[in-house]
Design a protein around this motif. Structure first.
Motif, short mmCIF file in Angstrom:
data_model
loop_
_atom_site.label_atom_id
_atom_site.label_comp_id
_atom_site.label_asym_id
_atom_site.label_seq_id
_atom_site.Cartn_x
_atom_site.Cartn_y
_atom_site.Cartn_z
N UNK A 43 0.36 42.10 57.80
CA UNK A 43 1.21 40.94 57.55
C UNK A 43 0.38 39.70 57.24
N UNK A 44 -0.78 39.55 57.91
CA UNK A 44 -1.64 38.40 57.62
C UNK A 44 -2.23 38.48 56.23
N UNK A 45 -2.59 39.68 55.81
CA UNK A 45 -2.96 39.94 54.42
C UNK A 45 -4.30 39.39 53.97
N UNK A 46 -5.17 39.01 54.90
CA UNK A 46 -6.50 38.52 54.51
C UNK A 46 -7.47 38.73 55.66
N UNK A 47 -8.75 38.40 55.41
CA UNK A 47 -9.76 38.56 56.44
C UNK A 47 -9.34 37.82 57.71
N UNK A 48 -9.67 38.41 58.87
CA UNK A 48 -9.15 37.89 60.13
C UNK A 48 -10.26 37.61 61.13
N UNK A 49 -9.96 36.68 62.02
CA UNK A 49 -10.79 36.37 63.18
C UNK A 49 -9.93 36.59 64.41
N UNK A 50 -10.50 37.21 65.43
CA UNK A 50 -9.75 37.39 66.67
C UNK A 50 -10.69 37.28 67.86
N UNK A 51 -10.11 37.24 69.04
CA UNK A 51 -10.86 37.24 70.30
C UNK A 51 -10.37 38.39 71.15
N UNK A 52 -11.29 39.03 71.86
CA UNK A 52 -10.91 40.24 72.58
C UNK A 52 -11.93 40.59 73.64
N UNK A 53 -11.48 41.26 74.69
CA UNK A 53 -12.40 41.87 75.65
C UNK A 53 -12.85 43.24 75.15
N UNK A 54 -12.25 43.72 74.07
CA UNK A 54 -12.73 44.98 73.50
C UNK A 54 -11.72 45.79 72.72
#
Length: 294
Positions: A43-54
């Motif tokens: 749905x975002x349709x482009x390169x993404x940045x996220x935060x995660x514990x894993x």
């Protein structure tokens, strides 16, 4: 693998109940997060940045790779070595950040804004909820009748919200948060996001300190009860499942850990969310559960 298996729990953990395990841990990534990440990244349709514990980061990297996109994943300094190895195998651009998950999330959001990239906040993308609703629909298809209760680990709340969308009465929809990371349970009880300063739990998938407003709103109608479990209860449940032949991380053991608190007249389904546990932590759960706080 779709649908994921729904299996009768070994008697050693069922403790005389009709207990079923929804095995989201069997996916190639070892966790359920791909179900929400793939539709959200699409749905975002482009390169993404996220935060995660894993696990969320791994699912985002996997989804991005499937869609020919790039994923930048910010992780806390103390992120699981097992989960970091999965991220690296998937080709994620991994950035270590100072602080807990929510502090890491702030750094990731700033980076995304500076670089003009899409920021994918776990639990805040509507597409995730529908992805997780598929788990609920599968449970209803796999049992001859709706279960008396479905018990779901709660980190940011999106998983329970999605399952709760698909499963309604007469099934009781029960979430389980860590006692040492209680913000989503407290927010659900208050009917609004509340402040919390605690997220120090061995269940890194449940280590949320800042409630996500969308998830809180969804849980108002998708959850019937939220329970809390201690670190020692999480460790004991990890050990019990391992001895029954199922390797899980503490987040995935939360539903079993809460089972003594669950009142249900009929079959109960526990959602097993992931298997990506560090060997050192697993050994401590097996050999020294008394070293964890009650």
């Amino acid at each position: 693998m779709l649908p994921t298996p729904l299996e009768r729990a070994p008697e050693a953990v069922a403790a005389g109940r009709e207990l079923w395990l929804k095995r989201e841990d069997v996916h190639e990534l070892g966790a359920f997060k791909w179900r929400g990440a793939l539709p959200a990244v699409r749905a975002l349709g482009r390169d993404v940045v996220t935060a995660s514990t894993g696990n969320h980061g791994a699912a985002t990297a996997w989804a991005a790779r499937e869609l020919g996109l790039r994923a930048v994943v910010f992780v806390p300094e103390q992120a699981s070595a097992t989960k970091l190895a999965i991220l690296e195998r998937l080709g994620a651009d991994v950035r270590r950040a100072a602080g807990d998950l929510d502090a890491t999330k702030e750094q990731a959001a700033r980076f995304a804004a500076d670089e003009g990239l899409a920021f994918f906040e776990d639990g805040a993308e509507p597409a995730q909820f529908e992805g997780y609703a598929a788990i609920g629909r599968e449970i209803l298809e796999q049992l001859p009748a709706p279960p008396a209760a479905v018990v779901v680990p709660v980190g940011n709340g999106a998983l329970l919200a999605g399952i709760g969308r698909a499963i309604g009465p007469p099934t009781r929809r029960i979430g389980v948060a860590a006692k040492d990371a209680p913000v989503m349970a407290e927010s659900w009880r208050a009917g609004r996001p509340v402040a919390s300063s605690s997220s120090a739990t061995i269940a890194d998938g449940l280590a949320v300190r800042v409630a996500i407003p969308l998830a809180v709103r969804e849980l108002a109608t998708a959850a019937d009860e939220l329970l809390l479990v201690s670190e020692r209860q999480l460790a004991a449940a990890v050990a019990a499942l391992y001895r029954a032949g199922i390797r899980v991380e503490p987040s995935a053991a939360a539903a079993l850990a809460a089972l003594p608190q669950v009142e249900a007249d009929g079959p109960v389904v526990c959602v097993v969310t992931g298997r990506n546990v560090d060997d050192e932590l697993l050994t401590r759960c097996l050999d020294a559960p008394e070293t964890f706080p009650v």
